[in-house]
Design a protein around this motif. Structure first.
Motif, short mmCIF file in Angstrom:
data_model
loop_
_atom_site.label_atom_id
_atom_site.label_comp_id
_atom_site.label_asym_id
_atom_site.label_seq_id
_atom_site.Cartn_x
_atom_site.Cartn_y
_atom_site.Cartn_z
N LEU A 14 83.33 56.32 -55.18
CA LEU A 14 82.72 55.93 -56.46
C LEU A 14 81.22 56.23 -56.49
N SER A 15 80.75 56.94 -55.48
CA SER A 15 79.34 57.35 -55.41
C SER A 15 78.37 56.20 -55.63
N ALA A 16 78.49 55.19 -54.79
CA ALA A 16 77.55 54.05 -54.89
C ALA A 16 76.14 54.54 -54.60
N THR A 17 75.18 54.09 -55.41
CA THR A 17 73.80 54.54 -55.22
C THR A 17 72.90 53.44 -54.67
N ILE A 18 73.34 52.16 -54.83
CA ILE A 18 72.55 51.04 -54.31
C ILE A 18 73.47 50.17 -53.47
N LEU A 19 73.01 49.80 -52.28
CA LEU A 19 73.81 48.92 -51.42
C LEU A 19 73.07 47.60 -51.24
N CYS A 20 73.76 46.49 -51.49
CA CYS A 20 73.15 45.17 -51.29
C CYS A 20 73.95 44.44 -50.21
N CYS A 21 73.30 44.10 -49.10
CA CYS A 21 73.97 43.34 -48.03
C CYS A 21 72.91 42.89 -47.02
N THR A 22 73.33 42.22 -45.97
CA THR A 22 72.35 41.84 -44.95
C THR A 22 71.91 43.12 -44.21
N PRO A 23 70.69 43.13 -43.68
CA PRO A 23 70.26 44.33 -42.96
C PRO A 23 71.16 44.64 -41.77
N SER A 24 71.68 43.61 -41.11
CA SER A 24 72.54 43.94 -39.96
C SER A 24 73.84 44.57 -40.42
N TYR A 25 74.34 44.13 -41.57
CA TYR A 25 75.58 44.77 -42.04
C TYR A 25 75.30 46.20 -42.53
N ALA A 26 74.12 46.39 -43.13
CA ALA A 26 73.75 47.75 -43.56
C ALA A 26 73.70 48.68 -42.34
N ALA A 27 73.12 48.16 -41.25
CA ALA A 27 73.03 48.98 -40.04
C ALA A 27 74.42 49.30 -39.50
N TYR A 28 75.30 48.32 -39.58
CA TYR A 28 76.66 48.52 -39.08
C TYR A 28 77.41 49.54 -39.94
N ILE A 29 77.25 49.42 -41.26
CA ILE A 29 77.89 50.41 -42.15
C ILE A 29 77.35 51.81 -41.82
N THR B 155 69.46 56.48 -41.15
CA THR B 155 70.92 56.68 -41.04
C THR B 155 71.56 56.84 -42.42
N LEU B 156 71.10 56.03 -43.38
CA LEU B 156 71.76 56.07 -44.69
C LEU B 156 71.08 57.02 -45.68
N GLY B 157 69.89 57.51 -45.31
CA GLY B 157 69.17 58.40 -46.23
C GLY B 157 68.71 57.68 -47.48
N ILE B 158 68.15 56.47 -47.31
CA ILE B 158 67.77 55.64 -48.46
C ILE B 158 66.37 55.07 -48.27
N LYS B 159 65.90 54.38 -49.30
CA LYS B 159 64.72 53.51 -49.14
C LYS B 159 65.27 52.08 -49.11
N ALA B 160 64.84 51.31 -48.10
CA ALA B 160 65.41 49.97 -47.91
C ALA B 160 64.40 48.90 -48.33
N TYR B 161 64.81 48.01 -49.23
CA TYR B 161 63.94 46.97 -49.79
C TYR B 161 64.36 45.60 -49.29
N ASP B 162 63.37 44.79 -49.00
CA ASP B 162 63.62 43.42 -48.54
C ASP B 162 63.80 42.50 -49.76
N ILE B 163 64.61 41.46 -49.59
CA ILE B 163 64.75 40.45 -50.64
C ILE B 163 64.88 39.09 -49.95
N TYR B 164 64.25 38.08 -50.54
CA TYR B 164 64.19 36.76 -49.91
C TYR B 164 64.67 35.69 -50.89
N GLY B 165 65.22 34.65 -50.35
CA GLY B 165 65.57 33.49 -51.18
C GLY B 165 66.26 32.45 -50.34
N LEU B 166 66.51 31.32 -50.94
CA LEU B 166 67.22 30.26 -50.23
C LEU B 166 68.04 29.46 -51.24
N THR B 167 69.13 28.91 -50.74
CA THR B 167 70.08 28.21 -51.62
C THR B 167 69.39 27.11 -52.41
N GLU B 168 68.48 26.39 -51.78
CA GLU B 168 67.83 25.25 -52.42
C GLU B 168 67.12 25.65 -53.71
#
Ligand code: DLL
Length: 435
Positions: free
Chosen positions: A176-191, A228-241
């Motif tokens: 499906l030619s995904a262009t943006i991936l959202c996940c934890t950085p460790s899962y991104a590395a694993y993918i 590895t993924l040929g992308i620009k990787a952006y950080d995102i922060y937040g907390l449930t509270e």
């Protein structure tokens, strides 16, 4: 054409106008909380501060702090500021009753949260032409639902994958030619590793950007994922509270995360004295939600150690920036994106008939967290039969998985073989270099 901002007027607002907006919201929010949350009213009364004393942001320091201990005391409804019938959602962290955070949302709260995530996706170059693969966990964890909502708001074609099942992730990404991936950085590395093993080169991968957070990660890890993924990787922060992801997000400058400060006012305090520190100082990050209705947090102590900066940003956003969190003031570990407290591990051990003699060993191998727990057998449960040990390890690992939401590798070791310390027991050996 890439749309630079999701809500330009807010994201590029002058400092003066922002302060004015924050002040107006704060005055209303304090009254709302005082009138509707007896728990917080009591804290304010004890401190001798009333809603009339709060005229604007400059008075924020007069308010009492909220802590995780307050959330525990007030669990589950004690901090709810709206009738349950006005709430449409809960989200939660993993953990026991005491450690679990259960956050409530009205539709207005869900909307503002999704707007925050939409700002993050737009800052990463996302537009309605993008295909956004959300591989954060869905369900009670805020990652999946938050980015899912933001992706809808931007108008991306959203792939609600949730985490896990990496082969399926890759199949959807490629087909499906995904262009943006959202996940934890460790899962991104694993993918990324898995794609590499399957013979894909960065130029074969349709992704252009990744929005990764929920756990600490280094710039080295960022560069490795980007390569590895040929992308620009952006950080995102937040907390449930405070809602979940999107409290702060990175822009193309990648020198810290812009805080959505029209919704969440940030302070840095000295964790020992509670004194508010000037811009640029390192201390504990404290958030006040300025317009959340159902589960407002006034001066919530995150336990994250951080620095704020108002340096001008080349992206044009005027929102204050926070550095990557530099550690915690409590003993919480984040392993594969999941919050883990050593006390939860002790609870499981005691429930399962073990003594709390254990050691947690966390490492990061090929960008992936490993999680092992050495547990002493007691005289009562001692055996030297390998098959019995394996069965006991498996059963204990299952009990840990139920409590924590992730699976540790358990090693049962001989009684009294974990070295005793003279002072504080060394329960955690964290070999990861996260900052
Ligand atoms: O981790 C929300 C989230 C989901 C953020 C998806 C980003 C992406 P909690 O499970 O409540 O919420 O954990 C919150 O995680 O206090 C930090 O210690 C840590 N944390 C979150 N984002 C980052 C990050 C979600 N980008 C706790 N870098 C926070 C470092 C992070 N630590």
């Amino acid at each position: 054409m890439s749309q630079k901002y999701y809500q330009k007027e807010i994201e590029t607002m002058s400092a003066e106008d922002m302060k004015q907006l924050q002040s107006e919201k704060l005055v209303k929010q304090v009254k709302h909380v005082y009138d509707n949350v007896p728990y917080y009213k009591k804290l304010m009364d004890e401190k001798g501060v009333r809603p009339e004393d709060i005229h604007g942001i400059e008075d924020l320091h007069k308010l009492p702090f909220l802590t995780k201990a307050d959330l525990r005391d007030a669990y589950p409804y004690g901090l709810l500021a709206k009738p349950l019938e006005d709430c449409v959602r809960i989200q939660s962290t993993s953990g026991t009753t005491g450690r679990r955070v259960v956050a409530f949302y009205t539709q207005h709260d869900v909307d503002l949260w999704e707007d925050c995530c939409a700002r993050a996706i737009t800052a990463a170059g996302g537009t309605k032409s993008d295909v956004c693969q959300v591989a954060y966990g869905y369900g009670l964890f805020t990652g999946g639902p938050g980015l899912n909502g933001g992706s809808h708001k931007v108008g991306c074609l959203t792939l609600p994958m949730s985490s896990g099942n990496t082969d399926r992730q890759i199949q959807f990404m490629m087909d499906l030619s995904a262009t943006i991936l959202c996940c934890t950085p460790s899962y991104a590395a694993y993918i990324g590793e898995t794609l590499k093993e399957q013979g894909y080169k960065p130029e074969d991968i349709p992704l252009k950007a990744g929005i990764f957070g929920a756990e600490p990660w280094t710039d080295e890890m960022r560069r490795s994922i980007e390569a590895t993924l040929g992308i620009k990787a952006y950080d995102i922060y937040g907390l449930t509270e405070t809602t979940g992801p999107g409290v702060a997000f990175e822009c193309s400058e990648q020198t810290g995360m812009h805080i959505n400060e029209d919704h969440f006012y940030a302070e840095i305090i000295d964790p020992e004295t509670g004194e508010v520190l000037p811009e640029g100082s390192k201390g504990e990050l404290v958030f006040t939600s300025l317009d959340k209705e159902a589960f407002p947090m006034l001066r919530y102590r995150t336990r994250d150690i951080c620095v704020l900066s108002r340096k001008k940003c080349s992206c044009g956003r005027t929102l204050v920036k926070m550095a990557k969190p530099m550690g915690r003031t409590d003993d919480m570990l984040i392993i594969r994106g999941v919050n883990v407290f050593p006390s939860q591990i002790e609870t499981v051990l005691l429930n399962e008939g073990y003594e709390p003699n254990y050691q947690i060993i966390v490492d990061r191998v090929s960008n992936n967290d490993t999680f092992e727990i050495n547990v002493e057998m007691t005289q009562g449960v001692f055996t030297d039969k390998v098959s019995e040990i394996l069965a006991m390890e498996k059963s204990l690992a299952n009990a840990m998985k139920t409590m924590l939401g992730i699976n540790p590798t358990i090693h049962l070791v001989a009684p009294k073989s974990i070295s005793r310390s003279e002072g504080k027991a060394v329960r955690v050996i964290d070999k990861r270099k996260l900052i």
